[in-house]
Design a protein around this motif. Structure first.
Motif, PDB file in Angstrom:
ATOM      1  N   VAL A  17       0.879  -1.169   0.000  1.00  0.00           N
ATOM      2  CA  VAL A  17       0.000   0.000   0.000  1.00  0.00           C
ATOM      3  C   VAL A  17       0.912   1.212   0.000  1.00  0.00           C
ATOM      4  N   CYS A  18       0.827   2.020  -1.033  1.00  0.00           N
ATOM      5  CA  CYS A  18       1.699   3.205  -1.184  1.00  0.00           C
ATOM      6  C   CYS A  18       3.162   2.799  -1.096  1.00  0.00           C
ATOM      7  N   THR A  19       3.521   1.732  -1.753  1.00  0.00           N
ATOM      8  CA  THR A  19       4.873   1.155  -1.838  1.00  0.00           C
ATOM      9  C   THR A  19       5.431   0.688  -0.499  1.00  0.00           C
ATOM     10  N   VAL A  20       4.583   0.520   0.496  1.00  0.00           N
ATOM     11  CA  VAL A  20       5.025   0.037   1.809  1.00  0.00           C
ATOM     12  C   VAL A  20       4.431  -1.349   2.033  1.00  0.00           C
ATOM     13  N   ARG A  21       5.270  -2.300   2.417  1.00  0.00           N
ATOM     14  CA  ARG A  21       4.789  -3.651   2.719  1.00  0.00           C
ATOM     15  C   ARG A  21       4.289  -3.660   4.157  1.00  0.00           C
ATOM     16  N   ILE A  22       2.974  -3.704   4.312  1.00  0.00           N
ATOM     17  CA  ILE A  22       2.347  -3.593   5.623  1.00  0.00           C
ATOM     18  C   ILE A  22       2.373  -4.938   6.330  1.00  0.00           C
ATOM     19  N   THR A  23       2.880  -4.965   7.554  1.00  0.00           N
ATOM     20  CA  THR A  23       2.810  -6.141   8.413  1.00  0.00           C
ATOM     21  C   THR A  23       2.076  -5.738   9.692  1.00  0.00           C
ATOM     22  N   ARG A  24       1.862  -6.704  10.562  1.00  0.00           N
ATOM     23  CA  ARG A  24       1.098  -6.442  11.782  1.00  0.00           C
ATOM     24  C   ARG A  24       1.748  -5.349  12.630  1.00  0.00           C
ATOM     25  N   ASP A  25       3.060  -5.364  12.745  1.00  0.00           N
ATOM     26  CA  ASP A  25       3.750  -4.353  13.561  1.00  0.00           C
ATOM     27  C   ASP A  25       3.541  -2.944  13.010  1.00  0.00           C
ATOM     28  N   LEU A  26       3.654  -2.796  11.701  1.00  0.00           N
ATOM     29  CA  LEU A  26       3.464  -1.483  11.084  1.00  0.00           C
ATOM     30  C   LEU A  26       2.014  -1.018  11.200  1.00  0.00           C
ATOM     31  N   PHE A  27       1.069  -1.939  11.067  1.00  0.00           N
ATOM     32  CA  PHE A  27      -0.348  -1.599  11.200  1.00  0.00           C
ATOM     33  C   PHE A  27      -0.656  -1.129  12.618  1.00  0.00           C
ATOM     34  N   LEU A  28      -0.142  -1.838  13.621  1.00  0.00           N
ATOM     35  CA  LEU A  28      -0.371  -1.431  15.010  1.00  0.00           C
ATOM     36  C   LEU A  28       0.298  -0.089  15.317  1.00  0.00           C
ATOM     37  N   ALA A  29       1.455   0.167  14.730  1.00  0.00           N
ATOM     38  CA  ALA A  29       2.113   1.457  14.927  1.00  0.00           C
ATOM     39  C   ALA A  29       1.286   2.582  14.303  1.00  0.00           C
ATOM     40  N   ALA A  30       0.699   2.333  13.138  1.00  0.00           N
ATOM     41  CA  ALA A  30      -0.152   3.346  12.498  1.00  0.00           C
ATOM     42  C   ALA A  30      -1.402   3.610  13.332  1.00  0.00           C
ATOM     43  N   LEU A  31      -1.996   2.553  13.900  1.00  0.00           N
ATOM     44  CA  LEU A  31      -3.162   2.737  14.776  1.00  0.00           C
ATOM     45  C   LEU A  31      -2.797   3.547  16.018  1.00  0.00           C
ATOM     46  N   ALA A  32      -1.645   3.251  16.608  1.00  0.00           N
ATOM     47  CA  ALA A  32      -1.209   3.996  17.797  1.00  0.00           C
ATOM     48  C   ALA A  32      -0.965   5.465  17.443  1.00  0.00           C
ATOM     49  N   SER A  33      -0.392   5.712  16.288  1.00  0.00           N
ATOM     50  CA  SER A  33      -0.149   7.095  15.851  1.00  0.00           C
ATOM     51  C   SER A  33      -1.463   7.838  15.631  1.00  0.00           C
ATOM     52  N   LEU A  34      -2.438   7.182  15.011  1.00  0.00           N
ATOM     53  CA  LEU A  34      -3.747   7.798  14.809  1.00  0.00           C
ATOM     54  C   LEU A  34      -4.415   8.094  16.147  1.00  0.00           C
ATOM     55  N   GLY A  35      -4.346   7.149  17.069  1.00  0.00           N
ATOM     56  CA  GLY A  35      -4.924   7.362  18.400  1.00  0.00           C
ATOM     57  C   GLY A  35      -4.269   8.533  19.121  1.00  0.00           C
ATOM     58  N   ALA A  36      -2.951   8.630  19.032  1.00  0.00           N
ATOM     59  CA  ALA A  36      -2.240   9.732  19.678  1.00  0.00           C
ATOM     60  C   ALA A  36      -2.622  11.077  19.049  1.00  0.00           C
ATOM     61  N   ALA A  37      -2.814  11.104  17.730  1.00  0.00           N
ATOM     62  CA  ALA A  37      -3.212  12.348  17.062  1.00  0.00           C
ATOM     63  C   ALA A  37      -4.607  12.780  17.493  1.00  0.00           C
ATOM     64  N   ILE A  38      -5.520  11.822  17.646  1.00  0.00           N
ATOM     65  CA  ILE A  38      -6.876  12.152  18.091  1.00  0.00           C
ATOM     66  C   ILE A  38      -6.865  12.661  19.522  1.00  0.00           C
ATOM     67  N   VAL A  39      -6.116  11.995  20.395  1.00  0.00           N
ATOM     68  CA  VAL A  39      -6.014  12.443  21.790  1.00  0.00           C
ATOM     69  C   VAL A  39      -5.399  13.834  21.854  1.00  0.00           C
ATOM     70  N   ASN A  40      -4.382  14.098  21.048  1.00  0.00           N
ATOM     71  CA  ASN A  40      -3.745  15.411  21.007  1.00  0.00           C
ATOM     72  C   ASN A  40      -4.735  16.487  20.569  1.00  0.00           C
ATOM     73  N   ALA A  41      -5.522  16.208  19.527  1.00  0.00           N
ATOM     74  CA  ALA A  41      -6.503  17.193  19.040  1.00  0.00           C
ATOM     75  C   ALA A  41      -7.574  17.452  20.092  1.00  0.00           C
ATOM     76  N   LEU A  42      -8.050  16.406  20.746  1.00  0.00           N
ATOM     77  CA  LEU A  42      -9.068  16.586  21.788  1.00  0.00           C
ATOM     78  C   LEU A  42      -8.499  17.317  23.000  1.00  0.00           C
ATOM     79  N   ALA A  43      -7.241  17.063  23.335  1.00  0.00           N
ATOM     80  CA  ALA A  43      -6.618  17.757  24.463  1.00  0.00           C
ATOM     81  C   ALA A  43      -6.510  19.256  24.172  1.00  0.00           C
ATOM     82  N   ARG A  44      -6.186  19.603  22.925  1.00  0.00           N
ATOM     83  CA  ARG A  44      -6.133  21.029  22.563  1.00  0.00           C
ATOM     84  C   ARG A  44      -7.487  21.697  22.722  1.00  0.00           C
ATOM     85  N   VAL A  45      -8.537  20.982  22.363  1.00  0.00           N
ATOM     86  CA  VAL A  45      -9.888  21.540  22.469  1.00  0.00           C
ATOM     87  C   VAL A  45     -10.235  21.800  23.934  1.00  0.00           C
TER      88      VAL A  45
END
Length: 150
Positions: free
Chosen positions: A118-146
């Motif tokens: 996907v977008c020239t990146v070979r996705i494995t379970r570790d990379l998928f979980l890291a992307a989920l954690a990054s998305l979660g951290a971004a959402i928490v950061n945006a809500l904390a700013r609010v």
């Protein structure tokens, strides 16, 4: 107010002096529109990543089984089959007819390892979980700013 802070449209809790309510309503609508479009795109990306993760993890499992131990006697038919499967699943190969010219090289199918990118990146379970954690951290950061601006 929550939408203005979450999407950071107007940068404050109330409209600026001289800004009428119609402009503020349009900025809120634009923020909702952006949130919807970006949320849809993010959802599609994560679905594709999840599907690619399944293919790549299964391919890695197959390779692990093939590398585990010999099948049957060394030099036997089973062992030759295992080595053929291992070679097909792990190497990049160019067919002999592709070596005749540059045009043939560009047009001939190539044998590649089992993987889904996907977008020239070979996705494995570790990379998928890291992307989920990054998305979660971004959402928490945006809500904390609010809530800090409240």
């Amino acid at each position: 107010f929550l939408l203005q802070g979450f999407f950071q449209i107007s940068g404050g809790s109330t409209s600026a002096p001289g800004q009428d309510s119609q402009t503020e309503d349009l900025s809120i609508e634009y923020g909702i529109y952006l949130g919807t479009v970006l949320g849809k795109e993010t959802s599609v990306l994560f679905v594709l990543m999840f599907l690619a993760m399944g293919v790549n993890d299964d391919a890695d499992s197959m390779i692990s089984v093939l590398l585990d131990k010999p099948w049957g006697l060394l030099g036997g038919v089973e062992e030759a089959t295992r080595l053929d499967l291992l070679q097909l699943a792990t190497t990049f190969a160019v067919r002999p007819e592709a070596l005749t010219s540059m045009f043939a090289y560009m047009m001939t199918r190539k044998t590649r390892p089992i993987s889904f990118r996907v977008c020239t990146v070979r996705i494995t379970r570790d990379l998928f979980l890291a992307a989920l954690a990054s998305l979660g951290a971004a959402i928490v950061n945006a809500l904390a700013r609010v809530f800090v601006d409240l």
